[in-house]
Design a protein around this motif. Structure first.
Motif, PDB file in Angstrom:
ATOM      1  N   LEU A 142       0.819  -1.219   0.000  1.00 14.87           N
ATOM      2  CA  LEU A 142       0.000   0.000   0.000  1.00 14.87           C
ATOM      3  C   LEU A 142       0.852   1.268   0.000  1.00 14.87           C
ATOM      4  N   LEU A 143       2.107   1.107  -0.419  1.00 13.52           N
ATOM      5  CA  LEU A 143       2.968   2.300  -0.446  1.00 13.52           C
ATOM      6  C   LEU A 143       2.482   3.315  -1.478  1.00 13.52           C
ATOM      7  N   GLY A 144       1.612   2.881  -2.360  1.00 21.80           N
ATOM      8  CA  GLY A 144       1.029   3.809  -3.334  1.00 21.80           C
ATOM      9  C   GLY A 144      -0.042   4.700  -2.733  1.00 21.80           C
ATOM     10  N   LEU A 145      -0.396   4.427  -1.472  1.00 26.14           N
ATOM     11  CA  LEU A 145      -1.374   5.256  -0.762  1.00 26.14           C
ATOM     12  C   LEU A 145      -0.623   6.224   0.148  1.00 26.14           C
ATOM     13  N   GLY A 146      -0.830   7.499  -0.063  1.00 26.05           N
ATOM     14  CA  GLY A 146      -0.125   8.512   0.742  1.00 26.05           C
ATOM     15  C   GLY A 146      -1.067   9.216   1.702  1.00 26.05           C
ATOM     16  N   LEU A 147      -0.493   9.631   2.819  1.00 18.50           N
ATOM     17  CA  LEU A 147      -1.261  10.445   3.777  1.00 18.50           C
ATOM     18  C   LEU A 147      -0.555  11.782   3.964  1.00 18.50           C
ATOM     19  N   GLU A 435       4.771   4.319  -7.376  1.00 12.96           N
ATOM     20  CA  GLU A 435       4.364   5.726  -7.404  1.00 12.96           C
ATOM     21  C   GLU A 435       3.237   5.968  -6.403  1.00 12.96           C
ATOM     22  N   ILE A 436       3.129   7.214  -5.975  1.00 14.76           N
ATOM     23  CA  ILE A 436       2.004   7.555  -5.104  1.00 14.76           C
ATOM     24  C   ILE A 436       0.780   7.711  -6.016  1.00 14.76           C
ATOM     25  N   LYS A 437      -0.192   6.854  -5.802  1.00 18.47           N
ATOM     26  CA  LYS A 437      -1.352   6.826  -6.702  1.00 18.47           C
ATOM     27  C   LYS A 437      -2.583   7.448  -6.066  1.00 18.47           C
ATOM     28  N   MET A 438      -2.601   7.406  -4.744  1.00 20.95           N
ATOM     29  CA  MET A 438      -3.792   7.862  -4.038  1.00 20.95           C
ATOM     30  C   MET A 438      -3.345   8.671  -2.828  1.00 20.95           C
ATOM     31  N   LEU A 439      -4.091   9.748  -2.558  1.00 22.08           N
ATOM     32  CA  LEU A 439      -3.720  10.603  -1.432  1.00 22.08           C
ATOM     33  C   LEU A 439      -4.923  10.808  -0.525  1.00 22.08           C
ATOM     34  N   TRP A 440      -4.671  10.635   0.760  1.00 25.74           N
ATOM     35  CA  TRP A 440      -5.681  10.927   1.779  1.00 25.74           C
ATOM     36  C   TRP A 440      -5.241  12.227   2.470  1.00 25.74           C
ATOM     37  N   LEU A 463      -2.175  11.939  -9.597  1.00 24.16           N
ATOM     38  CA  LEU A 463      -2.801  11.015  -8.641  1.00 24.16           C
ATOM     39  C   LEU A 463      -4.066  10.402  -9.240  1.00 24.16           C
ATOM     40  N   GLU A 464      -4.273   9.125  -8.930  1.00 25.88           N
ATOM     41  CA  GLU A 464      -5.465   8.456  -9.456  1.00 25.88           C
ATOM     42  C   GLU A 464      -6.689   8.785  -8.612  1.00 25.88           C
ATOM     43  N   MET A 465      -6.478   8.970  -7.321  1.00 29.05           N
ATOM     44  CA  MET A 465      -7.607   9.341  -6.463  1.00 29.05           C
ATOM     45  C   MET A 465      -7.132  10.226  -5.308  1.00 29.05           C
ATOM     46  N   VAL A 466      -7.906  11.276  -5.051  1.00 32.32           N
ATOM     47  CA  VAL A 466      -7.633  12.140  -3.891  1.00 32.32           C
ATOM     48  C   VAL A 466      -8.891  12.188  -3.028  1.00 32.32           C
ATOM     49  N   VAL A 467      -8.720  11.839  -1.768  1.00 35.92           N
ATOM     50  CA  VAL A 467      -9.818  11.909  -0.802  1.00 35.92           C
ATOM     51  C   VAL A 467      -9.451  12.985   0.218  1.00 35.92           C
ATOM     52  N   THR A 468     -10.303  13.970   0.392  1.00 35.05           N
ATOM     53  CA  THR A 468     -10.025  15.029   1.357  1.00 35.05           C
ATOM     54  C   THR A 468     -11.131  15.072   2.403  1.00 35.05           C
ATOM     55  N   VAL A 469     -10.698  15.149   3.647  1.00 37.45           N
ATOM     56  CA  VAL A 469     -11.629  15.246   4.770  1.00 37.45           C
ATOM     57  C   VAL A 469     -11.591  16.693   5.242  1.00 37.45           C
ATOM     58  N   ASP A 470     -12.701  17.394   5.138  1.00 36.79           N
ATOM     59  CA  ASP A 470     -12.651  18.825   5.464  1.00 36.79           C
ATOM     60  C   ASP A 470     -14.039  19.351   5.802  1.00 36.79           C
ATOM     61  N   GLN A 471     -14.087  20.650   6.062  1.00 46.28           N
ATOM     62  CA  GLN A 471     -15.360  21.302   6.401  1.00 46.28           C
ATOM     63  C   GLN A 471     -15.805  22.311   5.343  1.00 46.28           C
ATOM     64  N   PHE A 472     -14.871  22.769   4.499  1.00 46.80           N
ATOM     65  CA  PHE A 472     -15.194  23.796   3.509  1.00 46.80           C
ATOM     66  C   PHE A 472     -14.562  23.441   2.160  1.00 46.80           C
ATOM     67  N   PHE A 473     -15.168  23.954   1.105  1.00 43.39           N
ATOM     68  CA  PHE A 473     -14.709  23.656  -0.254  1.00 43.39           C
ATOM     69  C   PHE A 473     -13.495  24.508  -0.619  1.00 43.39           C
ATOM     70  N   ASN A 474     -12.394  24.214   0.009  1.00 42.99           N
ATOM     71  CA  ASN A 474     -11.170  24.984  -0.264  1.00 42.99           C
ATOM     72  C   ASN A 474     -10.493  24.461  -1.534  1.00 42.99           C
ATOM     73  N   GLU A 475      -9.337  25.023  -1.837  1.00 45.29           N
ATOM     74  CA  GLU A 475      -8.671  24.655  -3.095  1.00 45.29           C
ATOM     75  C   GLU A 475      -8.246  23.194  -3.150  1.00 45.29           C
ATOM     76  N   THR A 476      -7.868  22.637  -2.000  1.00 49.55           N
ATOM     77  CA  THR A 476      -7.504  21.216  -2.001  1.00 49.55           C
ATOM     78  C   THR A 476      -8.734  20.377  -2.309  1.00 49.55           C
ATOM     79  N   VAL A 477      -9.855  20.752  -1.714  1.00 54.59           N
ATOM     80  CA  VAL A 477     -11.095  20.016  -1.992  1.00 54.59           C
ATOM     81  C   VAL A 477     -11.431  20.130  -3.483  1.00 54.59           C
ATOM     82  N   GLN A 478     -11.245  21.323  -4.014  1.00 57.92           N
ATOM     83  CA  GLN A 478     -11.519  21.521  -5.450  1.00 57.92           C
ATOM     84  C   GLN A 478     -10.666  20.596  -6.316  1.00 57.92           C
TER      85      GLN A 478
END
Lengths: 746, 185
Positions: A142-147, A435-440, A463-478
């Motif tokens: 799971l080294l392709g999953l980054g935090l 490679e880092i394929k997914m980012l949490w 990145l193949e998938m980005v999951v963001t945990v947040d409260q507002f639609f900031n640029e990272t969420v975008q």
């Protein structure tokens, strides 16, 4: 100063003695008016704590009526918070009920497209777990999953996010900190740890130097202690290339050339030698390598040289040095901005050396104050999770995963793969095999906080998938595929401490989670459930967790003893302060260095590739006409708070501050639209003319305005600072060694 | 007995915590402020944006809002606090036009005026006003103007309109400047 027969001081003292500065004595007999007085008994009151990345980490109380958060106030029990939060903290009720909050899990059809649609938690977890299992199948690990996670929420239970990653297997972690790592390492080389005096004891100081610290904006609750020290006769000297709000409150303000503080401190050290003002007891009995440092000073440093390098008059350097040495205790507060330079760690070491030579280390009211992690001895129950059986990971030594990594390294064959958080974009682009394929992303906003935004956009595209945990639609969420709504501090349990003061505060759940928000722990549980339904044993994180119970498990005997409480339940009455034997750090002057002494000469530092002595290291040469500072403003904490509409009456748009002479040369008038640019990008905004900045400097305060295309990281490169790798896993970022040009638009 | 705000500009850091504390306690509309913090012009304090007037209603000795209001929605309490009653306010804004300090503010959403009442509901309950409690540095306090003498207190600092007839109750202590050395500005 009389008030109905009571002196004013007596009146204030009377207020304090009631335990709540909020209470009025009977002498202020109020006159009845129409309407009922405020009735605190009509509210349920909860203990809370502000979990943001701030020195002050305020203990708070929330007032709740019919399940609705009505207002907040600072805890009156904490002598540090003392009843008030701050301009940001008072925005919390709006944050909870903001119409801009992310209400439920959402999926974006095309990253950056803005085509969001609501999905269920089940669908979100289904998609995420599918991707994680897919990566494991393709890579065999799971080294392709980054935090990437840092300081958006410093709640202790939020370290369950790291736990969630560990419970999946060995992953890639963005380690280090953009904040303060060079200074942490510097203090570790000198003293064996980063440990500051109780900030409340600064009232005892007879002389105070703030080296690049701006508490009026960044640690507002510390300011009253500075005022009290001044009232008792202390002199306050503020050293900063910017004329800050704190500088305006100083007795003496020095504006040095940026990144020359090391020369200044060394010049001061040399003057101590010249005037025979060195504390012989300290340097002879409690230090290591002093004679070599003295030789260095004699052969390489003069006050005139320091004056020339820094721009501070030599007679001033002499005068302040003599005054400091003549005042006991005397203290220096070293700000975090100072070490965000390519020579940052070296500068902190030079300042430490000055304080040490005057014998002020280990004194109440003295010390080289930087920060502390003494109060952080929790169990990290949520963080410590085992990988699933048979997990494959990274082979090799890991090192710390940040300054808050209190976990002991396991004896496993494999570990997580560490990459540098201060080069997030570059690491995503460069990391191979796999490679880092997914980012949490949790408790973090890389697009606002990490460097070189344009490169970040390029990196995220990979990145193949980005999951963001947040409260507002900031640029990272975008720039994410899936966003998960997370609870605010009022909707969850946790516990908080500061890296500055010595208070411990419980954070009780005050209201039910809004919309479909879940805490980081509950999100981990949901993921575990989805993972194990698809592949039994693929995630060791519990599928159910009571967040309150998990909070209680964070407490241990060490914490109870340190804070002098029998049980966590004591904190339901209010915050408590550590039972300190002394308010001083290093009161017995037994240091944690290899020699057990204060190390003017650090062999460890030399081994790690730096100078053994705290010698002068010159700043880097400018690469464009203006040095750019992108420092904090009091209205926000990085990308938090400025986005809320309640802040608009006070701070509605950003400016770049430019000196009048520079503005004239560039044909820029106050209020003109300008472009600030360099080789990596540009920012367009209005100019404000001010001589708070020097002629060859520009300042733009970092913030996120949701309705503006403003991001200082467009022009901040990922240049590294010197130190930081030893204690935090990665070198720091030279955020203040940035150079730009400016041009009027149109 | 006459309540008044005292602002020690020497202690004020312009953080706006007082004004936000007010919004927090009264849950004001996003754009609404009952207290605002105004940076002093460089002609008054030489460093731009580094000294401030934090102002709300000044609870004047002879308040013009009281006389301007056609519905008697303003009352002056015996302790000096000028209270506005939103229930009888018709939103005519005579007070908004009359007050030289801009204290009454019109809410288009409510069609009514709002104003700082020095947290009389809190004072009557024995608690400090929200802004005073919310001031992190102790710059903003309340005093009894009938019985308060301190050196250096002024009624009309530079930048604050002089209105002798209505006599605002707010008092001020002026800011200081540090001695400066180093890179020439």
């Amino acid at each position: 100063m009389k008030l109905n027969g009571l002196s004013r001081r007596g009146f204030l003292k009377g207020l304090a003695a009631t335990g709540a500065a909020a209470s009025l004595p009977a002498l202020f007999a109020p006159v009845p008016a129409r309407g009922a007085p405020f009735n605190p008994a009509a509210y349920q009151v909860f203990q809370n704590a502000c979990p943001r990345n701030c020195y002050d980490t305020c203990a708070m109380r929330s007032y709740v009526q019919d399940g609705i958060l009505k207002f907040v106030e600072g805890s009156p029990q904490s002598t540090f918070t003392k009843g008030s939060v701050c301009v940001k903290g008072y925005e919390y009720p709006r944050r909870v009920y903001s119409p801009d909050r992310i209400k439920y899990p959402m999926l974006q059809d095309g990253r950056g497209s803005g085509n969001w649609r609501r999905i269920s938690w089940d669908e979100a977890m289904d998609r995420i777990s599918d991707k994680i299992l897919d990566i494991k199948k393709r890579d065999g690990s799971l080294l392709g999953l980054g935090l990437t996670k840092y300081s958006g929420n410093f709640g202790i239970t939020n370290y369950s996010v790291e736990g969630m990653m560990s419970s999946l297997g060995y992953t890639t972690r963005f380690v280090g900190t953009p904040c303060w790592p060079a200074g942490i390492d510097a203090q570790n080389y000198d003293m064996g740890d980063m440990w500051c005096n109780d900030p409340e004891d600064i009232v005892k100081a007879r002389y105070i130097i703030l080296f690049g610290a701006n508490p009026a904006w960044c640690s507002m609750h510390s300011v009253k202690f500075l005022y009290e020290a001044q009232r008792r006769g202390a002199r306050l000297v503020v050293i900063d290339p910017l004329f800050t709000q704190t500088a305006a409150k100083a007795d003496v303000y020095w504006r040095p050339k940026p990144a020359t503080d090391g020369a200044l401190a060394l010049g001061m050290c040399r003057h101590l030698l010249d005037r025979d003002l060195v504390n012989e007891d300290f340097v002879r009995n409690y230090s290591h390598g002093y004679d070599e440092f003295e030789n260095y000073l004699k052969n390489n440093v003069t006050v005139e040289w320091a004056s020339e390098v820094t721009g501070i008059p030599a007679d001033q350097i002499r005068q302040v040095t003599e005054e400091f040495a003549a005042s006991t205790p005397a203290t220096v507060w070293i700000g975090y901005g100072l070490q965000r330079h390519t020579n940052g760690g070296a500068m902190v070491r030079s300042i430490d050396a000055f304080v040490a030579m005057t014998g002020n280390i280990g004194l109440e009211g003295g010390g080289a104050r930087y920060g502390q992690l003494q109060t952080w001895g929790f169990s990290y129950y949520g963080m410590v999770q085992k990988p699933p059986q048979g997990s494959v990971g990274f082979r090799g030594t890991g090192g710390p995963k940040g300054e808050f990594d209190f976990q002991l390294e396991g004896s496993s064959e494999y570990g997580d793969r560490s990459v540098n958080i201060n080069k997030t974009a570059q690491e995503i682009l460069d990391t191979k095999d796999p490679e880092i394929k997914m980012l949490w992303v949790a408790c973090k906003n890389p697009f606002a906080q990490d460097f070189d935004r344009n490169k970040m956009e390029k990196a995220f595209k990979k990145l193949e998938m980005v999951v963001t945990v947040d409260q507002f639609f900031n640029e990272t969420v975008q720039n994410s595929d899936i966003v998960l709504p997370v609870t605010t501090l009022f909707e969850e349990w946790t516990v908080n401490v500061s890296y500055w003061h010595y208070w411990l505060a419980l954070n009780e759940q005050a209201i039910k989670p809004m919309h479909e928000a879940k805490s980081d722990i509950e999100i981990a549980c949901a993921l575990s459930k989805a993972m194990n339904a698809k592949e039994k044993g693929s995630c060791t994180f519990p599928e159910e967790a009571d967040v309150k119970e998990w909070t209680i498990k964070e407490f241990n005997k060490g914490i109870y003893d340190y804070f002098g409480i029998e049980s966590w339940e004591k904190l339901r009455e209010g915050p408590v302060k550590a039972k300190l034997k002394s308010t001083a750090a290093w009161p017995d002057r037994k240091f944690k260095t290899p020699s057990g002494k204060y190390e003017f000469k650090s062999e460890l530092c030399e081994k790690n590739g730096f100078n053994a002595l705290p010698v002068y290291v010159a700043p880097i040469e400018p690469t464009a006409p203006f040095r750019l500072y992108t420092t904090h403003i009091q209205f926000g904490l990085h990308s938090q708070f400025v986005n809320l509409d309640w802040m608009r009456p006070f701070y509605s748009e950003p400016f770049v501050f430019i000196h009048p002479v520079a503005a004239k040369e560039k044909g820029i008038a106050d209020g003109d639209r300008v472009r600030v640019f360099n080789e990596i990008g540009e920012v367009e905004l209005k100019a404000k003319i001010s001589d708070n900045v020097a002629r060859d400097m520009l300042v733009m305060y970092e913030a996120w305005f949701p309705y503006l295309k403003y991001n200082v990281q467009n022009v901040v490169t990922d240049l590294r600072s010197d130190m930081g790798e030893m204690k935090t896993g990665a070198p720091g970022a030279a955020i203040l060694d940035q150079f730009v040009d400016i041009r009027k638009v149109g | 007995m006459r309540y008044a705000f005292l602002l020690d500009m020497g202690k004020c850091i312009g953080c706006r915590g007082c004004a936000m504390a007010c919004k927090n306690f009264y849950n004001l509309e996003p754009e609404m402020v009952w207290r605002q913090v105004y940076p002093l012009a460089e002609a008054i304090y030489p460093h731009s944006g580094r000294a401030f007037l934090s102002l709300s209603c000044n609870h004047c000795e002879h308040p013009v809002c009281v006389t301007a209001c056609p519905t008697a929605s303003y009352t002056q309490r015996a302790d000096g606090i000028v209270v506005h009653n939103m229930e009888t306010c018709i939103g005519c804004q005579n007070c908004v036009r009359s007050c030289p300090y801009g204290a009454p503010r019109y809410s288009a959403t409510l069609g009514k005026v709002q104003k700082c009442g020095m947290c009389w509901e809190r004072l009557d309950a024995g608690l400090l006003p929200s802004c005073v409690l919310g001031c992190v540095t102790g710059a903003l306090t309340i005093i009894n103007l009938d019985d308060y003498v301190a050196p250096g207190i002024v009624q009309y600092p530079a930048g604050y309109p002089v209105m002798k007839k209505i006599s605002p109750s707010t008092r001020f202590i002026l800011p200081k400047e540090p001695v400066m050395y180093g890179v020439k500005p």
